[in-house]
Design a protein around this motif. Structure first.
Motif, PDB file in Angstrom:
ATOM      1  N   ALA A 289       0.801  -1.231  -0.030  1.00 16.89           N
ATOM      2  CA  ALA A 289      -0.057  -0.101  -0.093  1.00 16.89           C
ATOM      3  C   ALA A 289       0.771   1.155   0.134  1.00 16.89           C
ATOM      4  CB  ALA A 289      -0.963  -0.180   1.139  1.00 16.89           C
ATOM      5  N   THR A 290       1.857   1.220   0.830  1.00 22.16           N
ATOM      6  CA  THR A 290       2.913   2.457   0.768  1.00 22.16           C
ATOM      7  C   THR A 290       3.668   2.651  -0.562  1.00 22.16           C
ATOM      8  OG1 THR A 290       3.345   2.068   3.267  1.00 22.16           O
ATOM      9  CG2 THR A 290       4.903   3.319   2.076  1.00 22.16           C
ATOM     10  N   LEU A 291       3.754   1.517  -1.045  1.00 20.64           N
ATOM     11  CA  LEU A 291       4.454   1.614  -2.312  1.00 20.64           C
ATOM     12  C   LEU A 291       3.759   2.353  -3.409  1.00 20.64           C
ATOM     13  CD1 LEU A 291       6.989   1.253  -4.222  1.00 20.64           C
ATOM     14  CD2 LEU A 291       6.476  -1.030  -4.591  1.00 20.64           C
ATOM     15  N   ASP A 294       3.332   5.951  -3.010  1.00 23.25           N
ATOM     16  CA  ASP A 294       4.442   6.504  -3.115  1.00 23.25           C
ATOM     17  C   ASP A 294       4.660   6.687  -4.452  1.00 23.25           C
ATOM     18  OD1 ASP A 294       5.031   6.762  -0.435  1.00 23.25           O
ATOM     19  OD2 ASP A 294       6.674   5.157  -0.443  1.00 23.25           O
ATOM     20  N   ASN A 295       4.248   5.610  -5.471  1.00 18.60           N
ATOM     21  CA  ASN A 295       4.494   5.931  -6.875  1.00 18.60           C
ATOM     22  C   ASN A 295       3.352   6.972  -7.113  1.00 18.60           C
ATOM     23  OD1 ASN A 295       6.240   4.158  -8.203  1.00 18.60           O
ATOM     24  ND2 ASN A 295       5.016   2.562  -7.447  1.00 18.60           N
ATOM     25  N   ILE A 296       2.047   7.096  -6.762  1.00 19.36           N
ATOM     26  CA  ILE A 296       1.137   8.143  -7.133  1.00 19.36           C
ATOM     27  C   ILE A 296       1.844   9.326  -6.501  1.00 19.36           C
ATOM     28  CG2 ILE A 296      -0.938   8.860  -6.655  1.00 19.36           C
ATOM     29  CD1 ILE A 296      -2.081   5.926  -6.238  1.00 19.36           C
ATOM     30  N   LEU A 305       9.143   7.709 -11.198  1.00 16.70           N
ATOM     31  CA  LEU A 305       8.299   6.645 -10.630  1.00 16.70           C
ATOM     32  C   LEU A 305       9.226   5.567  -9.850  1.00 16.70           C
ATOM     33  CD1 LEU A 305       5.797   6.311 -13.173  1.00 16.70           C
ATOM     34  CD2 LEU A 305       5.365   7.471 -10.964  1.00 16.70           C
ATOM     35  N   LEU A 306       8.678   5.047  -8.664  1.00 18.46           N
ATOM     36  CA  LEU A 306       9.838   4.242  -7.869  1.00 18.46           C
ATOM     37  C   LEU A 306       9.898   2.682  -8.626  1.00 18.46           C
ATOM     38  CD1 LEU A 306       8.433   6.233  -5.850  1.00 18.46           C
ATOM     39  CD2 LEU A 306       9.470   4.655  -4.109  1.00 18.46           C
TER      40      LEU A 306
END
Ligand code: 8YV
Length: 312
Positions: A289-291, A294-296, A305-306
């Motif tokens: 969820a964090t990733l 973070d991408n958004i 973007l990660l």
């Protein structure tokens, strides 16, 4: 620029709340056709899960979208071709779920081989007092065949080494680990495996890869484990092989038409089925969820973007 997102599918409530607090979040399933038309000029990001179907028709409803953020490592439901054509980047959540998926692979290997679920039913049904549970199949030292030696395949191999399993694989690219034999033929891998674990990513090339011939090669004592996607196996062939005793057992976390599971696979001591839970731990789902968030956030702040999806 608007900061509107459309949610194509189910994601954890915590992620939904985070996205709602930071952006304008619309849930696709709650939108009327009129609302979808109105949002066409507004939606910049499509949020999907590993199981979502985001096809050309879906994408075409949001012509201003520039990012599809997938909550999952698998993105077989996303029409990458259309996304690329329209200049949309797709991100997924690799690496952070690798350990969980490999752990579940090992759990299924152990569970099917040692018949853990059948043994538990045996105790629960009060049958122990009338006799011993039938003998099962040893895991340590069994030959493990890994279909798809990517991040997850390698993580399964690391665990299998602890069980003294000779390891072989079927993989497009060369394998550097001297302890892992790479076969050019999936049939040869199956013939030389006691347990075949499917870790390959789902895409048009791997659709139906585990077919009748592969199952026949695995043989009547061989065990099939699938922690990839249902589409990678010919599910009818798996059902047939199990019910005819052409393979020895199966541990399946994924199915062709989830949440439907073929009835013939249920309530059998030689089959363990789980409801697509490979990444389903509190820790990993929170990291996923964090990733996604973070991408958004990287997209809206113009940062790299990660985890963009790279054609693999
Ligand atoms: C999740 C998955 O089950 O990562 C994948 O490809 O299948 C999963 O980890 C899914 O994305 C959650 O809906």
């Amino acid at each position: 620029m608007s900061s509107s997102l459309v949610l194509a599918d189910k994601v954890p409530q915590t992620l939904k709340e985070k996205l709602k607090s930071d952006y304008q979040l619309y849930e696709y399933s709650r939108l009327s056709a009129d609302e979808i038309r109105r949002l066409a000029a507004e939606v910049r990001v499509i949020v999907a899960s590993g199981e979502s179907v985001v096809n050309a028709e879906f994408i075409s409803q949001f012509p201003q979208a520039k990012l599809i953020a997938v909550f999952g490592v698998g993105y077989d439901g996303i029409d990458i071709h259309t996304a690329t054509e329209k200049g949309i980047t797709v991100t997924n959540t690799p690496d952070i779920l690798t350990d969980d998926v490999a752990d579940l692979g090992m759990a299924l290997i152990l569970s099917v081989s040692r018949q853990i679920t059948a043994a538990e039913k045996f105790v629960e049904q009060g049958r122990w007092a009338s006799g011993s549970f039938p003998l099962a199949s040893k895991v340590t030292g069994k030959r493990l065949g890994i279909v798809g030696y990517g991040r997850i395949g390698k993580a399964v191999a690391r665990r299998a080494k602890g069980f003294a399993m000779p390891i072989a694989c079927f993989n497009n690219s060369p394998v550097t680990d001297p302890e892992v034999t790479r076969y050019d033929s999936l049939i040869t891998l199956a013939e030389n495996s006691d347990i075949l674990v499917v870790c390959v990513s789902a895409n048009p090339e791997t659709r139906g890869l585990i077919n009748r011939q592969v199952l026949t090669a695995l043989g009547p004592t061989g065990i099939l484990i699938n922690i990839s996607r249902g589409s990678v196996t010919d599910e009818d062939a798996v059902v047939e092989a199990i019910t005819r005793g052409e393979i020895g057992g199966a541990g399946l976390d994924v199915f062709a038409h989830e949440p439907q599971v073929p009835a013939a696979l249920l309530n059998r001591p030689d089959v363990v089925v789980t409801p697509h839970i490979a990444s389903g731990t509190h820790e990993t789902r929170a990291a996923m969820a964090t990733l996604v968030a973070d991408n958004i956030s990287a997209y809206f702040s113009g940062q790299p973007l990660l985890t963009p999806v790279i054609s693999r």
